[in-house]
Design an enzyme around this catalytic site. Structure first.
Site, mmCIF file in Angstrom:
data_model
loop_
_atom_site.group_PDB
_atom_site.id
_atom_site.type_symbol
_atom_site.label_atom_id
_atom_site.label_comp_id
_atom_site.label_asym_id
_atom_site.label_seq_id
_atom_site.Cartn_x
_atom_site.Cartn_y
_atom_site.Cartn_z
ATOM 1 N N THR A 384 25.701 -12.833 -13.388
ATOM 2 C CA THR A 384 24.728 -13.916 -13.539
ATOM 3 C C THR A 384 25.452 -15.243 -13.836
ATOM 4 O O THR A 384 26.650 -15.252 -14.144
ATOM 5 C CB THR A 384 23.691 -13.562 -14.628
ATOM 6 O OG1 THR A 384 23.148 -12.269 -14.321
ATOM 7 C CG2 THR A 384 22.550 -14.540 -14.724
ATOM 8 N N ASN A 404 22.063 -9.854 -10.285
ATOM 9 C CA ASN A 404 22.010 -8.802 -11.293
ATOM 10 C C ASN A 404 23.428 -8.357 -11.647
ATOM 11 O O ASN A 404 24.176 -9.123 -12.209
ATOM 12 C CB ASN A 404 21.118 -7.629 -10.887
ATOM 13 C CG ASN A 404 20.856 -6.712 -12.069
ATOM 14 O OD1 ASN A 404 20.919 -7.168 -13.215
ATOM 15 N ND2 ASN A 404 20.593 -5.442 -11.833
HETATM 16 N N1 GLY Z 1 19.229 -9.315 -13.742
HETATM 17 C C1 GLY Z 1 19.187 -9.617 -15.092
HETATM 18 C C2 GLY Z 1 17.949 -10.284 -15.521
HETATM 19 O O1 GLY Z 1 17.282 -10.881 -14.696
HETATM 20 O O2 GLY Z 1 17.610 -10.233 -16.660
#
Ligand code: GLY
Length: 576
Positions: A384, A404
Protein backbone atom coordinates in the site's frame (compact mmCIF):
# COMPACT_ATOMS: atom_id res chain seq x y z
CA UNK A 1 14.05 19.29 -2.82
CA UNK A 2 14.21 18.61 0.89
CA UNK A 3 13.32 15.38 2.59
CA UNK A 4 11.32 17.04 5.33
CA UNK A 5 10.93 20.69 5.02
CA UNK A 6 9.10 23.83 6.08
CA UNK A 7 8.86 27.32 4.71
CA UNK A 8 7.73 30.37 6.61
CA UNK A 9 5.95 32.98 4.54
CA UNK A 10 6.77 35.48 7.27
CA UNK A 11 10.37 35.62 6.06
CA UNK A 12 9.21 37.24 2.83
CA UNK A 13 7.97 40.27 4.72
CA UNK A 14 11.17 40.69 6.70
CA UNK A 15 12.43 43.62 4.65
CA UNK A 16 9.16 45.45 4.32
CA UNK A 17 8.44 48.60 6.29
CA UNK A 18 6.09 48.04 9.17
CA UNK A 19 3.46 50.52 7.90
CA UNK A 20 3.37 48.90 4.44
CA UNK A 21 2.82 45.52 6.05
CA UNK A 22 0.07 47.03 8.16
CA UNK A 23 -1.65 48.45 5.05
CA UNK A 24 -1.42 45.09 3.30
CA UNK A 25 -2.94 43.39 6.30
CA UNK A 26 -5.87 45.79 6.16
CA UNK A 27 -6.45 45.63 2.41
CA UNK A 28 -5.49 42.09 1.41
CA UNK A 29 -8.50 39.76 1.51
CA UNK A 30 -8.10 36.68 3.74
CA UNK A 31 -6.18 34.05 1.78
CA UNK A 32 -7.93 30.72 1.39
CA UNK A 33 -4.69 28.82 0.86
CA UNK A 34 -1.11 28.82 2.14
CA UNK A 35 0.35 30.49 -0.98
CA UNK A 36 2.83 27.66 -1.45
CA UNK A 37 2.54 24.02 -2.45
CA UNK A 38 3.36 21.07 -0.17
CA UNK A 39 3.56 17.39 -0.95
CA UNK A 40 4.69 14.24 0.84
CA UNK A 41 4.79 10.85 -0.88
CA UNK A 42 6.22 7.40 -0.32
CA UNK A 43 8.71 7.65 -3.20
CA UNK A 44 11.05 10.47 -4.33
CA UNK A 45 10.06 10.04 -7.99
CA UNK A 46 6.39 10.46 -7.10
CA UNK A 47 7.19 13.66 -5.17
CA UNK A 48 9.10 14.86 -8.25
CA UNK A 49 6.07 14.09 -10.43
CA UNK A 50 3.84 16.20 -8.17
CA UNK A 51 6.31 19.09 -8.27
CA UNK A 52 6.46 18.96 -12.06
CA UNK A 53 2.69 19.03 -12.44
CA UNK A 54 2.22 21.81 -9.87
CA UNK A 55 4.98 23.83 -11.55
CA UNK A 56 3.13 23.41 -14.87
CA UNK A 57 0.10 25.17 -13.36
CA UNK A 58 -1.71 22.12 -12.02
CA UNK A 59 -3.60 22.06 -8.74
CA UNK A 60 -3.59 19.51 -5.89
CA UNK A 61 -5.92 17.24 -7.86
CA UNK A 62 -3.62 17.17 -10.90
CA UNK A 63 -0.75 16.47 -8.51
CA UNK A 64 -2.75 13.58 -7.03
CA UNK A 65 -3.11 12.06 -10.50
CA UNK A 66 0.61 12.46 -11.18
CA UNK A 67 1.59 10.96 -7.81
CA UNK A 68 -0.83 8.03 -8.00
CA UNK A 69 0.37 7.07 -11.47
CA UNK A 70 4.04 7.58 -10.59
CA UNK A 71 3.81 5.55 -7.38
CA UNK A 72 2.30 2.69 -9.39
CA UNK A 73 5.34 2.68 -11.66
CA UNK A 74 8.10 3.46 -9.16
CA UNK A 75 6.78 1.33 -6.29
CA UNK A 76 4.83 -1.48 -8.00
CA UNK A 77 4.81 -3.56 -4.83
CA UNK A 78 2.52 -0.97 -3.20
CA UNK A 79 -0.03 0.31 -5.69
CA UNK A 80 -0.81 0.66 -9.37
CA UNK A 81 -3.38 0.81 -12.14
CA UNK A 82 -4.49 -2.71 -11.25
CA UNK A 83 -5.57 -1.65 -7.74
CA UNK A 84 -7.78 0.83 -5.95
CA UNK A 85 -7.88 3.38 -3.18
CA UNK A 86 -9.59 6.26 -1.43
CA UNK A 87 -8.93 9.90 -2.26
CA UNK A 88 -10.10 12.40 0.33
CA UNK A 89 -10.52 15.75 -1.43
CA UNK A 90 -10.99 19.30 -0.20
CA UNK A 91 -11.99 21.77 -2.88
CA UNK A 92 -11.04 25.20 -1.56
CA UNK A 93 -13.32 27.31 -3.73
CA UNK A 94 -16.49 25.45 -2.74
CA UNK A 95 -15.15 24.60 0.75
CA UNK A 96 -16.38 21.08 0.06
CA UNK A 97 -14.85 17.78 1.26
CA UNK A 98 -15.62 14.51 -0.45
CA UNK A 99 -14.24 10.97 -0.45
CA UNK A 100 -13.61 9.55 -3.87
CA UNK A 101 -14.13 5.81 -3.42
CA UNK A 102 -12.06 3.94 -6.00
CA UNK A 103 -12.21 0.66 -4.11
CA UNK A 104 -12.14 -2.48 -6.24
CA UNK A 105 -15.34 -4.48 -6.73
CA UNK A 106 -15.88 -8.24 -6.77
CA UNK A 107 -16.81 -9.62 -10.19
CA UNK A 108 -20.42 -10.65 -10.90
CA UNK A 109 -19.56 -14.36 -10.65
CA UNK A 110 -18.09 -14.00 -7.13
CA UNK A 111 -19.99 -15.68 -4.32
CA UNK A 112 -19.72 -16.27 -0.61
CA UNK A 113 -17.95 -19.65 -0.85
CA UNK A 114 -15.57 -18.72 -3.67
CA UNK A 115 -12.45 -19.42 -1.62
CA UNK A 116 -13.65 -22.58 0.16
CA UNK A 117 -13.11 -26.23 -0.75
CA UNK A 118 -15.85 -28.88 -0.92
CA UNK A 119 -15.61 -29.36 2.83
CA UNK A 120 -16.23 -25.64 3.37
CA UNK A 121 -12.65 -24.96 4.45
CA UNK A 122 -10.54 -22.08 3.06
CA UNK A 123 -8.16 -23.10 0.23
CA UNK A 124 -4.75 -21.72 1.25
CA UNK A 125 -3.50 -18.92 -0.98
CA UNK A 126 -6.56 -18.79 -3.24
CA UNK A 127 -7.58 -15.27 -2.21
CA UNK A 128 -3.98 -14.05 -2.27
CA UNK A 129 -2.21 -15.38 -5.36
CA UNK A 130 -3.36 -15.48 -8.98
CA UNK A 131 -6.50 -14.67 -10.92
CA UNK A 132 -9.27 -15.41 -8.42
CA UNK A 133 -7.66 -13.07 -5.89
CA UNK A 134 -8.08 -10.02 -8.14
CA UNK A 135 -11.06 -7.67 -7.93
CA UNK A 136 -12.03 -5.14 -10.62
CA UNK A 137 -9.58 -2.21 -10.37
CA UNK A 138 -10.69 1.30 -9.39
CA UNK A 139 -7.53 3.39 -9.72
CA UNK A 140 -7.79 4.11 -13.49
CA UNK A 141 -11.37 5.37 -13.01
CA UNK A 142 -10.23 7.60 -10.15
CA UNK A 143 -7.51 9.19 -12.28
CA UNK A 144 -10.01 9.98 -15.03
CA UNK A 145 -12.59 11.28 -12.52
CA UNK A 146 -10.05 13.57 -10.82
CA UNK A 147 -8.97 15.04 -14.17
CA UNK A 148 -12.52 15.51 -15.46
CA UNK A 149 -14.07 16.97 -12.32
CA UNK A 150 -11.31 18.62 -10.30
CA UNK A 151 -8.05 19.09 -12.22
CA UNK A 152 -6.85 22.06 -14.26
CA UNK A 153 -4.61 20.12 -16.64
CA UNK A 154 -5.38 17.42 -19.19
CA UNK A 155 -5.15 13.83 -17.97
CA UNK A 156 -2.29 13.29 -20.44
CA UNK A 157 -0.26 16.14 -18.91
CA UNK A 158 -0.68 14.77 -15.39
CA UNK A 159 0.14 11.20 -16.48
CA UNK A 160 3.24 12.26 -18.46
CA UNK A 161 5.78 11.84 -15.61
CA UNK A 162 4.57 8.28 -14.93
CA UNK A 163 4.63 7.36 -18.62
CA UNK A 164 8.22 8.58 -18.83
CA UNK A 165 9.20 6.56 -15.73
CA UNK A 166 7.59 3.41 -17.15
CA UNK A 167 9.43 3.83 -20.47
CA UNK A 168 12.83 4.76 -19.04
CA UNK A 169 12.67 2.36 -16.10
CA UNK A 170 13.00 2.86 -12.35
CA UNK A 171 15.99 1.49 -10.40
CA UNK A 172 15.10 -1.44 -8.13
CA UNK A 173 15.66 -0.18 -4.58
CA UNK A 174 16.08 -2.21 -1.40
CA UNK A 175 12.38 -2.15 -0.49
CA UNK A 176 11.46 -3.34 -3.98
CA UNK A 177 13.97 -6.20 -3.73
CA UNK A 178 12.82 -7.25 -0.26
CA UNK A 179 9.19 -7.34 -1.35
CA UNK A 180 10.01 -9.09 -4.66
CA UNK A 181 11.83 -11.76 -2.66
CA UNK A 182 8.84 -12.03 -0.32
CA UNK A 183 6.42 -12.48 -3.26
CA UNK A 184 8.78 -14.30 -5.67
CA UNK A 185 6.64 -17.42 -5.88
CA UNK A 186 3.54 -15.46 -6.94
CA UNK A 187 5.52 -13.35 -9.42
CA UNK A 188 7.15 -16.42 -10.97
CA UNK A 189 3.75 -18.01 -11.64
CA UNK A 190 2.98 -15.76 -14.64
CA UNK A 191 5.22 -15.07 -17.64
CA UNK A 192 4.41 -11.36 -17.83
CA UNK A 193 4.90 -10.58 -14.13
CA UNK A 194 8.14 -12.56 -14.00
CA UNK A 195 9.37 -10.87 -17.18
CA UNK A 196 8.74 -7.38 -15.81
CA UNK A 197 9.60 -7.67 -12.12
CA UNK A 198 12.19 -10.49 -11.99
CA UNK A 199 15.30 -11.34 -13.97
CA UNK A 200 15.14 -14.87 -15.31
CA UNK A 201 12.94 -15.82 -12.37
CA UNK A 202 15.34 -14.36 -9.81
CA UNK A 203 15.67 -10.98 -8.14
CA UNK A 204 17.10 -8.27 -10.38
CA UNK A 205 20.38 -6.66 -9.29
CA UNK A 206 20.05 -3.69 -6.97
CA UNK A 207 19.57 -0.49 -9.03
CA UNK A 208 18.73 -2.53 -12.18
CA UNK A 209 16.09 -0.61 -14.15
CA UNK A 210 12.59 -2.07 -14.09
CA UNK A 211 11.16 -1.23 -17.51
CA UNK A 212 7.39 -1.25 -18.04
CA UNK A 213 6.71 -0.45 -21.72
CA UNK A 214 3.31 -2.22 -21.75
CA UNK A 215 2.20 -0.20 -18.74
CA UNK A 216 3.36 2.98 -20.51
CA UNK A 217 1.15 2.03 -23.48
CA UNK A 218 -1.83 1.37 -21.19
CA UNK A 219 -1.31 4.74 -19.46
CA UNK A 220 -1.19 6.46 -22.87
CA UNK A 221 -4.43 4.75 -23.84
CA UNK A 222 -6.03 5.94 -20.61
CA UNK A 223 -4.80 9.48 -21.31
CA UNK A 224 -6.21 9.40 -24.83
CA UNK A 225 -9.54 7.66 -24.29
CA UNK A 226 -10.32 8.27 -20.62
CA UNK A 227 -12.47 5.75 -18.72
CA UNK A 228 -13.29 3.66 -21.79
CA UNK A 229 -9.58 3.41 -22.63
CA UNK A 230 -9.21 1.00 -19.71
CA UNK A 231 -12.66 -0.39 -18.96
CA UNK A 232 -13.71 -1.11 -22.56
CA UNK A 233 -12.08 -2.07 -25.84
CA UNK A 234 -8.65 -3.56 -26.36
CA UNK A 235 -7.27 -3.25 -22.81
CA UNK A 236 -10.46 -4.58 -21.21
CA UNK A 237 -10.43 -7.52 -23.63
CA UNK A 238 -6.82 -8.37 -22.76
CA UNK A 239 -7.45 -8.03 -19.03
CA UNK A 240 -10.43 -10.38 -19.14
CA UNK A 241 -8.69 -12.92 -21.38
CA UNK A 242 -5.60 -12.87 -19.15
CA UNK A 243 -7.62 -13.35 -15.97
CA UNK A 244 -9.80 -16.13 -17.41
CA UNK A 245 -6.77 -17.95 -18.85
CA UNK A 246 -5.49 -18.26 -15.28
CA UNK A 247 -8.78 -19.57 -13.87
CA UNK A 248 -10.34 -16.22 -12.96
CA UNK A 249 -13.97 -15.16 -13.33
CA UNK A 250 -13.90 -11.60 -14.69
CA UNK A 251 -16.19 -10.59 -17.57
CA UNK A 252 -16.15 -7.61 -19.92
CA UNK A 253 -19.34 -6.47 -18.24
CA UNK A 254 -17.61 -6.38 -14.82
CA UNK A 255 -15.12 -3.89 -16.23
CA UNK A 256 -17.69 -1.88 -18.21
CA UNK A 257 -19.88 -1.33 -15.14
CA UNK A 258 -17.08 -0.20 -12.78
CA UNK A 259 -17.61 3.33 -11.42
CA UNK A 260 -15.96 5.38 -8.69
CA UNK A 261 -18.35 6.74 -6.04
CA UNK A 262 -18.22 10.17 -4.42
CA UNK A 263 -19.10 9.57 -0.77
CA UNK A 264 -19.69 11.86 2.16
CA UNK A 265 -16.66 11.42 4.46
CA UNK A 266 -16.99 10.56 8.14
CA UNK A 267 -16.76 13.86 10.05
CA UNK A 268 -15.83 13.73 13.74
CA UNK A 269 -15.66 16.41 16.41
CA UNK A 270 -12.97 15.86 19.03
CA UNK A 271 -11.65 18.53 21.40
CA UNK A 272 -11.46 21.66 19.23
CA UNK A 273 -10.88 19.68 16.04
CA UNK A 274 -12.98 18.66 13.08
CA UNK A 275 -11.64 15.41 11.71
CA UNK A 276 -12.64 14.50 8.16
CA UNK A 277 -11.85 10.90 7.37
CA UNK A 278 -12.71 7.78 5.41
CA UNK A 279 -16.27 6.45 5.16
CA UNK A 280 -17.30 2.84 4.44
CA UNK A 281 -16.28 0.74 2.59
CA UNK A 282 -13.32 1.88 4.67
CA UNK A 283 -13.58 0.95 8.31
CA UNK A 284 -11.11 3.72 9.16
CA UNK A 285 -13.39 6.65 9.96
CA UNK A 286 -15.82 4.69 12.09
CA UNK A 287 -13.12 2.88 14.07
CA UNK A 288 -11.22 6.15 14.64
CA UNK A 289 -14.49 7.84 15.66
CA UNK A 290 -15.37 5.11 18.13
CA UNK A 291 -11.93 5.27 19.73
CA UNK A 292 -12.01 9.08 20.01
CA UNK A 293 -15.53 8.95 21.46
CA UNK A 294 -14.42 6.48 24.14
CA UNK A 295 -11.47 8.77 24.96
CA UNK A 296 -13.88 11.71 25.15
CA UNK A 297 -16.11 9.73 27.51
CA UNK A 298 -13.07 9.18 29.75
CA UNK A 299 -12.33 12.92 29.92
CA UNK A 300 -8.91 14.28 30.87
CA UNK A 301 -6.57 11.59 32.22
CA UNK A 302 -3.18 12.73 33.50
CA UNK A 303 -1.68 9.34 34.31
CA UNK A 304 0.05 8.23 31.08
CA UNK A 305 -0.16 4.51 32.02
CA UNK A 306 -3.92 4.75 32.50
CA UNK A 307 -4.31 6.84 29.33
CA UNK A 308 -2.46 4.21 27.27
CA UNK A 309 -4.54 1.44 28.85
CA UNK A 310 -7.75 3.30 27.89
CA UNK A 311 -6.51 3.81 24.34
CA UNK A 312 -5.69 0.10 23.98
CA UNK A 313 -9.08 -0.90 25.40
CA UNK A 314 -10.83 1.53 23.04
CA UNK A 315 -8.92 0.04 20.08
CA UNK A 316 -9.92 -3.47 21.18
CA UNK A 317 -13.62 -2.58 21.29
CA UNK A 318 -13.69 -0.60 18.04
CA UNK A 319 -11.92 -3.39 16.09
CA UNK A 320 -14.39 -5.88 17.56
CA UNK A 321 -17.24 -3.80 16.14
CA UNK A 322 -15.38 -3.49 12.83
CA UNK A 323 -15.44 -7.27 12.49
CA UNK A 324 -19.13 -7.50 13.26
CA UNK A 325 -20.80 -4.53 11.58
CA UNK A 326 -18.72 -3.05 8.76
CA UNK A 327 -18.79 -3.79 5.05
CA UNK A 328 -19.85 -2.30 1.74
CA UNK A 329 -22.47 0.41 2.48
CA UNK A 330 -24.14 -0.16 -0.89
CA UNK A 331 -24.88 -3.79 0.02
CA UNK A 332 -25.23 -4.03 3.81
CA UNK A 333 -26.88 -1.74 6.37
CA UNK A 334 -24.23 -0.25 8.67
CA UNK A 335 -25.38 1.25 11.99
CA UNK A 336 -23.13 4.30 11.58
CA UNK A 337 -25.18 6.66 13.75
CA UNK A 338 -25.29 4.22 16.63
CA UNK A 339 -21.63 3.23 16.39
CA UNK A 340 -20.60 6.90 16.44
CA UNK A 341 -23.00 8.04 19.14
CA UNK A 342 -21.85 9.39 22.50
CA UNK A 343 -24.21 6.97 24.29
CA UNK A 344 -22.66 3.97 22.60
CA UNK A 345 -19.17 5.23 23.50
CA UNK A 346 -20.29 5.79 27.10
CA UNK A 347 -21.45 2.16 27.30
CA UNK A 348 -18.15 0.92 25.94
CA UNK A 349 -16.26 3.20 28.32
CA UNK A 350 -18.27 1.83 31.25
CA UNK A 351 -17.17 -1.69 30.27
CA UNK A 352 -13.48 -0.82 30.71
CA UNK A 353 -11.89 -1.81 34.01
CA UNK A 354 -9.29 0.92 34.74
CA UNK A 355 -7.08 -1.63 36.51
CA UNK A 356 -7.33 -4.70 34.24
CA UNK A 357 -7.07 -5.52 30.56
CA UNK A 358 -10.34 -6.92 29.19
CA UNK A 359 -9.60 -10.25 27.48
CA UNK A 360 -10.94 -10.06 23.92
CA UNK A 361 -12.51 -13.47 24.54
CA UNK A 362 -14.79 -11.82 27.08
CA UNK A 363 -16.17 -9.51 24.37
CA UNK A 364 -17.18 -12.43 22.20
CA UNK A 365 -18.49 -12.54 18.68
CA UNK A 366 -18.97 -16.25 18.98
CA UNK A 367 -17.86 -19.19 21.14
CA UNK A 368 -14.49 -19.24 22.84
CA UNK A 369 -13.21 -22.38 21.09
CA UNK A 370 -13.51 -20.77 17.67
CA UNK A 371 -11.99 -17.67 19.19
CA UNK A 372 -8.71 -19.44 19.92
CA UNK A 373 -8.69 -21.02 16.46
CA UNK A 374 -8.94 -17.68 14.69
CA UNK A 375 -6.04 -15.93 16.36
CA UNK A 376 -3.42 -15.33 13.73
CA UNK A 377 -0.54 -12.91 13.71
CA UNK A 378 -0.48 -10.33 10.92
CA UNK A 379 2.42 -10.95 8.58
CA UNK A 380 5.03 -8.23 8.26
CA UNK A 381 5.34 -6.62 4.85
CA UNK A 382 5.52 -3.33 3.00
CA UNK A 383 2.44 -2.78 0.89
CA UNK A 384 0.00 0.00 0.00
CA UNK A 385 1.06 3.63 -0.36
CA UNK A 386 -0.01 7.08 0.72
CA UNK A 387 0.49 10.68 -0.37
CA UNK A 388 -0.64 14.03 1.02
CA UNK A 389 -0.75 17.24 -0.99
CA UNK A 390 -1.93 20.82 -0.49
CA UNK A 391 -1.68 23.46 -3.19
CA UNK A 392 -1.18 27.21 -2.86
CA UNK A 393 -4.94 27.81 -3.04
CA UNK A 394 -5.68 25.41 -0.19
CA UNK A 395 -6.99 22.50 -2.27
CA UNK A 396 -5.92 19.24 -0.65
CA UNK A 397 -5.81 15.53 -1.32
CA UNK A 398 -5.08 12.73 1.11
CA UNK A 399 -4.80 9.55 -0.97
CA UNK A 400 -4.24 5.97 0.15
CA UNK A 401 -3.82 3.52 -2.74
CA UNK A 402 -3.16 -0.19 -2.81
CA UNK A 403 -2.88 -3.55 -4.54
CA UNK A 404 -3.41 -5.08 -1.08
CA UNK A 405 -0.50 -7.46 -0.44
CA UNK A 406 2.94 -6.62 -1.90
CA UNK A 407 2.73 -6.97 -5.73
CA UNK A 408 -0.97 -7.80 -5.32
CA UNK A 409 -2.00 -11.10 -6.86
CA UNK A 410 1.26 -11.31 -8.83
CA UNK A 411 -0.73 -11.57 -12.07
CA UNK A 412 -0.13 -9.30 -15.09
CA UNK A 413 -2.52 -10.11 -17.96
CA UNK A 414 -0.41 -10.36 -21.14
CA UNK A 415 0.36 -7.17 -23.08
CA UNK A 416 -1.27 -4.85 -20.53
CA UNK A 417 1.54 -4.18 -18.04
CA UNK A 418 -1.20 -4.00 -15.39
CA UNK A 419 -0.28 -5.82 -12.17
CA UNK A 420 -3.56 -6.91 -10.58
CA UNK A 421 -4.52 -6.54 -6.92
CA UNK A 422 -5.46 -9.30 -4.48
CA UNK A 423 -8.12 -7.26 -2.76
CA UNK A 424 -10.51 -10.26 -2.58
CA UNK A 425 -8.58 -11.27 0.57
CA UNK A 426 -9.99 -8.19 2.32
CA UNK A 427 -13.40 -9.88 2.30
CA UNK A 428 -14.32 -12.28 5.09
CA UNK A 429 -13.58 -15.17 2.71
CA UNK A 430 -14.46 -17.64 5.48
CA UNK A 431 -16.67 -16.38 8.31
CA UNK A 432 -14.61 -15.67 11.41
CA UNK A 433 -11.26 -16.73 9.90
CA UNK A 434 -8.49 -14.15 9.83
CA UNK A 435 -7.29 -12.59 6.58
CA UNK A 436 -3.65 -11.91 5.82
CA UNK A 437 -3.61 -9.07 8.39
CA UNK A 438 -5.19 -11.19 11.10
CA UNK A 439 -8.53 -9.36 10.71
CA UNK A 440 -11.74 -11.31 11.02
CA UNK A 441 -15.17 -10.61 9.56
CA UNK A 442 -18.64 -12.00 9.10
CA UNK A 443 -21.77 -11.50 7.00
CA UNK A 444 -21.35 -7.74 6.65
CA UNK A 445 -18.11 -8.31 4.74
CA UNK A 446 -18.94 -11.58 2.97
CA UNK A 447 -17.87 -12.07 -0.66
CA UNK A 448 -20.64 -11.16 -3.10
CA UNK A 449 -21.08 -9.87 -6.65
CA UNK A 450 -20.12 -6.21 -7.16
CA UNK A 451 -19.34 -5.76 -3.47
CA UNK A 452 -16.43 -3.66 -2.31
CA UNK A 453 -14.29 -5.45 0.31
CA UNK A 454 -13.94 -3.72 3.67
CA UNK A 455 -10.77 -1.65 3.90
CA UNK A 456 -8.66 -0.07 6.64
CA UNK A 457 -7.30 2.74 4.46
CA UNK A 458 -7.89 6.02 6.28
CA UNK A 459 -6.93 9.20 4.40
CA UNK A 460 -7.65 12.04 6.84
CA UNK A 461 -7.80 15.82 7.34
CA UNK A 462 -7.45 17.28 10.83
CA UNK A 463 -8.81 20.82 11.06
CA UNK A 464 -8.39 22.96 14.17
CA UNK A 465 -8.87 26.73 14.46
CA UNK A 466 -5.11 27.15 13.84
CA UNK A 467 -3.89 24.15 11.88
CA UNK A 468 -4.84 21.88 9.04
CA UNK A 469 -3.14 18.51 8.69
CA UNK A 470 -3.40 16.19 5.70
CA UNK A 471 -2.27 12.69 6.60
CA UNK A 472 -2.46 8.97 5.99
CA UNK A 473 -0.38 5.82 5.91
CA UNK A 474 -0.14 2.26 4.64
CA UNK A 475 0.08 -0.56 7.20
CA UNK A 476 -2.65 -3.16 6.61
CA UNK A 477 -4.87 -3.49 9.67
CA UNK A 478 -2.61 -1.07 11.55
CA UNK A 479 -3.42 1.83 9.21
CA UNK A 480 -6.26 2.93 11.45
CA UNK A 481 -4.27 3.12 14.67
CA UNK A 482 -1.31 4.73 12.86
CA UNK A 483 -3.60 7.48 11.57
CA UNK A 484 -5.33 7.76 14.96
CA UNK A 485 -1.97 8.38 16.64
CA UNK A 486 -1.16 10.92 13.90
CA UNK A 487 -4.40 12.75 14.73
CA UNK A 488 -3.62 12.75 18.46
CA UNK A 489 -0.08 14.01 17.80
CA UNK A 490 -1.51 16.81 15.62
CA UNK A 491 -3.83 17.85 18.44
CA UNK A 492 -0.89 17.89 20.84
CA UNK A 493 0.79 20.40 18.51
CA UNK A 494 3.52 18.15 17.08
CA UNK A 495 5.10 19.52 13.92
CA UNK A 496 4.96 17.51 10.70
CA UNK A 497 8.32 15.82 11.22
CA UNK A 498 7.63 14.83 14.83
CA UNK A 499 4.19 13.63 13.88
CA UNK A 500 5.55 11.31 11.19
CA UNK A 501 8.33 9.97 13.40
CA UNK A 502 6.41 9.29 16.62
CA UNK A 503 6.66 5.61 17.73
CA UNK A 504 3.41 3.63 17.45
CA UNK A 505 1.42 0.88 19.11
CA UNK A 506 -1.56 -1.16 18.01
CA UNK A 507 -4.32 -3.49 19.21
CA UNK A 508 -6.93 -5.00 16.85
CA UNK A 509 -9.07 -7.19 19.16
CA UNK A 510 -7.54 -10.34 17.68
CA UNK A 511 -4.82 -11.34 18.17
CA UNK A 512 -5.25 -10.19 21.76
CA UNK A 513 -1.98 -8.36 22.23
CA UNK A 514 -0.46 -4.90 22.14
CA UNK A 515 2.03 -4.57 19.28
CA UNK A 516 4.45 -1.72 19.69
CA UNK A 517 7.52 -0.15 18.14
CA UNK A 518 10.71 0.55 20.03
CA UNK A 519 10.25 3.78 21.96
CA UNK A 520 6.44 3.71 21.91
CA UNK A 521 6.22 3.28 25.70
CA UNK A 522 8.28 4.62 28.57
CA UNK A 523 9.40 1.91 30.99
CA UNK A 524 6.77 3.00 33.51
CA UNK A 525 3.93 2.86 30.91
CA UNK A 526 5.17 -0.53 29.82
CA UNK A 527 5.23 -1.78 33.41
CA UNK A 528 1.73 -0.41 34.03
CA UNK A 529 0.38 -2.23 30.94
CA UNK A 530 1.94 -5.51 32.10
CA UNK A 531 0.56 -4.95 35.59
CA UNK A 532 -2.92 -4.54 34.09
CA UNK A 533 -2.56 -7.89 32.29
CA UNK A 534 -1.89 -6.76 28.71
CA UNK A 535 0.13 -9.08 26.55
CA UNK A 536 2.90 -6.98 25.00
CA UNK A 537 4.38 -7.85 21.61
CA UNK A 538 7.40 -5.71 20.73
CA UNK A 539 7.85 -5.36 16.96
CA UNK A 540 11.38 -5.48 15.63
CA UNK A 541 10.35 -3.84 12.37
CA UNK A 542 8.79 -0.40 12.44
CA UNK A 543 5.34 -0.07 10.92
CA UNK A 544 3.58 2.50 8.75
CA UNK A 545 4.78 5.14 6.31
CA UNK A 546 2.94 8.31 7.27
CA UNK A 547 2.92 11.17 4.75
CA UNK A 548 1.97 14.51 6.25
CA UNK A 549 1.31 18.11 5.25
CA UNK A 550 0.58 20.63 8.01
CA UNK A 551 -0.52 24.21 7.40
CA UNK A 552 -0.33 26.32 10.54
CA UNK A 553 -2.55 29.27 9.65
CA UNK A 554 -1.84 31.22 12.81
CA UNK A 555 1.90 31.17 12.09
CA UNK A 556 1.51 31.19 8.30
CA UNK A 557 3.73 28.15 8.13
CA UNK A 558 3.49 25.22 5.74
CA UNK A 559 5.29 21.95 6.49
CA UNK A 560 5.54 18.54 4.89
CA UNK A 561 7.14 15.37 6.18
CA UNK A 562 7.66 11.86 4.95
CA UNK A 563 7.88 9.07 7.53
CA UNK A 564 11.53 8.34 8.46
CA UNK A 565 10.61 4.63 8.39
CA UNK A 566 10.04 4.71 4.62
CA UNK A 567 11.72 5.74 1.38
CA UNK A 568 9.61 8.82 0.64
CA UNK A 569 10.31 12.52 0.39
CA UNK A 570 8.44 15.71 1.18
CA UNK A 571 8.65 19.11 -0.40
CA UNK A 572 7.33 22.62 0.23
CA UNK A 573 7.92 25.06 -2.56
CA UNK A 574 7.00 28.54 -3.66
CA UNK A 575 4.41 28.94 -6.37
CA UNK A 576 5.95 30.53 -9.43
N1 GLY B 1 -5.92 -3.80 1.38
C1 GLY B 1 -5.83 -3.26 2.65
C2 GLY B 1 -6.95 -2.38 3.02
O1 GLY B 1 -7.61 -1.87 2.13
O2 GLY B 1 -7.20 -2.19 4.16
Amino acid sequence: MYRNTALSARSFGAYACTWIVALLLVWTPARAGPGHHAVATAHPLATDAAEAVLAAGGNAFDAAIAVTAALGVAQPQGSGLGGGGFFLLYHAESEHSVMLDARETAPEAAHRDLFLDDAGEPVPGLSLDGALAAAIPGTPAALVHLAEHYGRLSLGTSLAPAIELAEEGVPADLTYLQMAEFRKRALRAGADAAGIFLDDGELPAERARILQPDLARTLRRLAEHGHSGFYEGEIAQRLVEGVRAEGGIWSLDDLARYRVVERRPVVLEYQDARIVTAAPPSSGGIVIGQILNILAAAGAVDDSGLRTHLLVEAMRRAYRDRALYLGDPDHVPIPVTRLLSADYAADWYASIDPDRATPSASLPLFGEAEHAATTRTARESRQTSHFSVMDADGNRVSGTITLNYPFGSGLVPPDTGVLLNNEMDDFATHQGSPNVYGLIGFDANAVGPHRRPLSSMSPTFVETPDRIAVLGSPGGSRIITIVLQGILATLEGADAEALAARPRFHHQYLPDRVEFETGAFTSSVRASLVRRGHRLAPQLRPFGDLQVVVWDRSEDRLEAASDPRGDGTASVFVQR
